[in-house]
Write an enzyme that holds these catalytic residues in place. Structure first.
Site, short mmCIF file in Angstrom:
data_model
loop_
_atom_site.label_atom_id
_atom_site.label_comp_id
_atom_site.label_asym_id
_atom_site.label_seq_id
_atom_site.Cartn_x
_atom_site.Cartn_y
_atom_site.Cartn_z
N ARG A 122 -0.34 3.51 -12.22
CA ARG A 122 1.05 3.18 -11.89
C ARG A 122 1.09 1.77 -11.34
NH1 ARG A 122 1.85 6.67 -6.22
NH2 ARG A 122 0.05 5.76 -5.21
N ASN A 160 8.66 1.37 -4.86
CA ASN A 160 7.86 2.22 -3.99
C ASN A 160 6.63 1.46 -3.53
OD1 ASN A 160 7.37 4.95 -2.85
ND2 ASN A 160 5.47 4.76 -4.00
N GLU A 161 6.42 1.42 -2.25
CA GLU A 161 5.23 0.75 -1.69
C GLU A 161 4.91 -0.53 -2.48
OE1 GLU A 161 1.98 3.53 -1.31
OE2 GLU A 161 2.80 4.31 0.54
N GLU A 318 6.83 8.50 4.30
CA GLU A 318 5.77 9.37 3.76
C GLU A 318 4.69 9.55 4.80
OE1 GLU A 318 3.73 7.96 0.29
OE2 GLU A 318 5.55 7.29 -0.69
N TRP A 326 -7.23 10.71 -1.90
CA TRP A 326 -7.79 9.42 -2.30
C TRP A 326 -8.85 8.90 -1.33
CZ3 TRP A 326 -6.22 6.68 1.86
CH2 TRP A 326 -5.00 7.02 2.45
N GLU A 366 -2.42 13.48 -8.47
CA GLU A 366 -2.25 13.85 -7.07
C GLU A 366 -2.17 15.35 -6.86
OE1 GLU A 366 0.97 11.07 -6.10
OE2 GLU A 366 -0.55 9.85 -5.11
N LYS A 367 -2.73 16.11 -7.81
CA LYS A 367 -2.59 17.57 -7.70
C LYS A 367 -3.36 18.14 -6.51
CE LYS A 367 -5.93 18.49 -11.43
NZ LYS A 367 -6.15 17.06 -11.76
N HIS A 369 -3.41 16.55 -3.58
CA HIS A 369 -2.78 15.98 -2.37
C HIS A 369 -1.87 17.04 -1.79
CE1 HIS A 369 -0.47 13.35 0.23
NE2 HIS A 369 -1.20 12.31 -0.12
C1 GAL Z 1 1.52 6.62 -1.38
C2 GAL Z 1 2.52 6.66 -2.52
C3 GAL Z 1 2.86 8.08 -2.93
C4 GAL Z 1 1.62 8.91 -3.01
C5 GAL Z 1 0.91 8.88 -1.69
C6 GAL Z 1 -0.33 9.73 -1.64
O1 GAL Z 1 0.76 5.46 -1.45
O2 GAL Z 1 3.68 5.98 -2.21
O3 GAL Z 1 3.52 8.03 -4.17
O4 GAL Z 1 0.79 8.39 -4.00
O5 GAL Z 1 0.53 7.57 -1.39
O6 GAL Z 1 -0.99 9.66 -0.39
#
Ligand code: GAL
Length: 678
Positions: A122, A160-161, A318, A326, A366-367, A369
């Site tokens: 992304r 986003n970010e 968030e 990650w 991200e499954k 997460h």
């Molecule tokens: C952020 C991001 C989210 C998601 C999250 C996971 O960096 O904005 O979309 O990826 O991390 O921790």
């Protein structure tokens, strides 16, 4: 349907009462329609009152250059609205769809080695690509036009970010934009040649067109070129933010615009202190770092976010209910941590507590997460903790809108010093700017002293004690401000590798730390960094690491608080303090770590007349943070330990937590209590 409470600064239906926002990133495009109904039902059950929608929906909203599909988003917006859930609507530009990168591969970023960053993840776009910009703005325009009057729309969420994966792009577009930026900064090539010190290594430029981003070079690229590229890259993303924001403001002047910052851990590329002026309210994302200072780091980041927001409430956009996906090992949160982490952000000014994401994905990167609704479903500890947190936030509704109360002490944070101090070709590669700042913060927490983490440039006059760790880059006006602060009775503390260079990364000559030498009453002729694992003893009985220096005292007003007690520097000053009228200027020439700093800071704070507001028996075990609205104070007590801690002698009515028969507030393991004091 009644509308639950949410912050006043969001656009909201008239009949919604003010309160705290609670919610998540919501990605309904990952799920069949039947699940949406279940989602809104569970959102109500959990107390969710806002979601961020559409963040990664570009491909679904615009499946081809001239094909648009808003039907599904219309349906989701209506469904949310019918259930009293407001929408922080994303502009969906974060991740360009395959048709766009296939048609215009020239929007893909290029790394310093000249390699293309391909689609597949992304955020594969160049911040300076005019082609990307025009497609992105077209999408923003389409969304703004369609949803401007939608009753669910509470805020706009730009991209986003920004810069999470694409802050440094070395493409030809970047080269072109970098030159434009440099022309605006320096006006003449002479000024640029001087600033970059191009007399060194035959680097003098004779034409703007010769200038490039600091691409892979035979050896260390020019340091000021690297620094300016960092400045430029942060600014290039800001420009993108402003371009999207301006369209949104044109359509909906009454809807606030934000973008989620990443004030956390090692995220270094964006100078958020500058960005704050571009948004209508500050939002931040935060993910807990594993390790002993994890909670301190969370508090540090929340504190800095609150001060970048000028003490006003901000939006936690968030964080995670439990594990992320990650880190090398993704540790699940322990009992109590979900609420404690959230409430620590609230303690530092967050009026919104949101998670990534609402429902844990079944597919995609991200499954694994965590989310508010985990794979296990709503019959799970995570969902029960989420629901309890929703109830706690409802109890805290009265504090919505309360500002941070200024602390007696401050830690100064400066992105450019971070960038410059950690550059290559320096005395040590081991120096870590943010870790040093965090160690000081931990020392304040261990002493139970409230401190604000403030961006450089914040007026310091109201603080009795100011710590500026590794304030490496000091321009003449900043040096003057610091002198003025001390001369008017302030107590300044600074450390090794501070005051070394000016805004062009040129060394202040005549002995270090040039910009602060006279104020500190010391002179350093040479740095003596230590190897990994090497330590040097101090006469306080502490071991120092990472760095040491040949410090000479040059003023009779200096007291030596600690000396090196071994090695080449044995007997020389290690920590000094100069009195200047009613103020003082102290210097730590080495890295002391949290335990060593707690000792040194204890002495310095006492001398500055700064004391803990907590009873001695709980100092270090509990963090105190305070918000205030007019005459009402909200005191947060965050338990930093895994045991129950009872705090005696604190006035106020508990909004969260209870008073025991002895009048003490018992804060459970990893718990948080909140007292309303009038
Ligand atoms: C952020 C991001 C989210 C998601 C999250 C996971 O960096 O904005 O979309 O990826 O991390 O921790």
């Amino acid at each position: 349907m009644t509308h639950p409470a949410r912050p006043q600064w969001l656009r909201r239906p008239d009949h919604a009462t003010p309160g705290l926002a609670f919610g998540a990133d919501y990605n309904p495009e990952q799920w069949p329609r039947e699940v949406w109904r279940d989602d809104v039902r569970l959102m109500r059950e959990a107390g969710v009152n806002i979601v961020s929608l559409g963040i990664f929906s570009w491909a679904r909203l615009q499946p081809g250059a001239d094909t648009w599909r808003f039907d599904w988003l219309d349906e989701v917006m209506a469904l949310l609205h019918d259930h009293g859930i407001a929408v922080d609507l994303a502009t969906a530009t974060a991740s360009p769809p395959p048709w766009l990168t296939a048609k215009h591969p020239e929007i893909l970023p290029v790394n310093a080695r000249g390699e293309t960053i391909w689609p597949g993840g992304r955020q594969h776009w160049r911040p300076t690509s005019p082609v990307f910009r025009s497609y992105a703005l077209r999408l923003v325009e389409a969304l703004a036009g369609r949803y401007a009057d939608h009753p669910a729309l509470a805020a706009w969420h730009v991209s986003n970010e920004l810069g999470c994966h694409n802050v440094y792009d070395y493409s030809d577009d970047a080269a072109h934009a970098f030159r434009t930026w440099l022309r605006a900064r320096y006006a003449t090539l002479d000024a640029l040649n001087h600033a970059w010190g191009t007399a060194f290594w035959s680097q003098e430029y004779g034409d703007w067109a010769q200038i490039l981003p600091p691409r892979l070079a035979a050896t260390h690229p020019n340091p000021t070129q690297q620094l300016d590229f960092k400045r430029f890259s942060s600014e290039a993303l800001r420009e993108h933010l402003r371009a999207e924001r301006d369209i949104l403001r044109r359509y909906t002047p009454d809807v606030p615009v934000t973008t989620n910052f990443m004030i956390m851990g090692g995220t270094k590329g964006m100078d958020y202190a500058a960005w704050a002026a571009d948004v209508d309210f500050v939002s931040n994302d935060h993910y807990l770092e594993p390790g002993p200072q994890g909670l301190d780091e969370l508090s540090f980041s929340a504190n800095l976010t609150g001060n970048i927001a000028g003490g006003r409430p901000w939006f936690l956009m968030e964080h995670a209910t439990s594990a992320v996906n990650w880190q090398p090992v993704n540790v699940a949160k322990k009992q109590g941590e979900l609420a404690r982490d959230s409430l620590t952000h609230v303690a530092h000014g967050a009026d919104a507590v949101c998670f990534f994401q609402w429902r844990q994905s079944a597919a995609g990167a991200e499954k694994f997460h965590s989310a508010m609704v985990p794979h296990a479903g709503s019959d799970s500890d995570v969902f029960r903790s989420v629901t309890r947190l929703g109830a706690t936030l409802r109890d805290l509704a009265p504090l919505a809108g309360a500002h941070r109360e200024q602390a007696p002490a401050a830690i100064v944070f400066h992105w450019e010093s971070w960038w410059a101090a950690e550059a290559d070709s320096h005395p040590s590669d081991l120096l870590r700017y943010r870790e040093e700042a965090l160690d000081w913060y931990t020392a304040f927490l261990d002493l139970g002293i409230r401190v604000d983490v403030v961006p450089l440039g914040t007026p310091l006059a109201g603080y009795r004690l100011v710590v500026a760790p590794i304030l490496h880059m000091i321009s003449e006006p900043v040096a003057e401000d610091l002198r003025g602060y001390v001369e008017s009775g302030g107590h300044l503390v600074t450390t090794y590798f501070s005051g070394i260079v000016d805004e062009h990364d040129h060394v202040w000559l005549g002995g270090h730390p040039g910009a602060l030498r006279d104020l500190l009453g010391i002179r350093v002729e040479e740095f003596a960094p230590l190897r990994r694992g090497e330590t040097v003893p101090l006469d306080l009985g502490l071991d120092a690491s990472l760095w040491s220096e040949h410090v000479q005292v040059t003023s009779p007003d200096v007291t030596v608080l600690a000396r090196y007690a071994g090695g080449e520097l044995a007997g020389r000053p290690a920590v000094t303090r100069r009195t200047v009228g009613a103020g003082s200027a102290a210097y730590a020439s080495t890295c002391l770590g949290p335990a060593g700093l707690t000792r040194v800071l204890g002495t310095l704070a006492e001398a500055a007349g700064v004391a803990s507001e907590l009873p001695p028996s709980v100092r270090g075990q509990v963090e105190l943070a305070v918000r205030r609205q007019d005459e009402v104070r909200y005191a947060f007590l965050v338990n930093r330990t895994d045991r129950t801690v009872t705090v005696a002698g604190m006035a106020g009515e508990p909004l969260v937590g209870t008073r025991g028969p002895d009048g003490g507030i018992a804060v459970g393991p990893r718990g948080v209590a909140v007292l309303r004091q009038s």
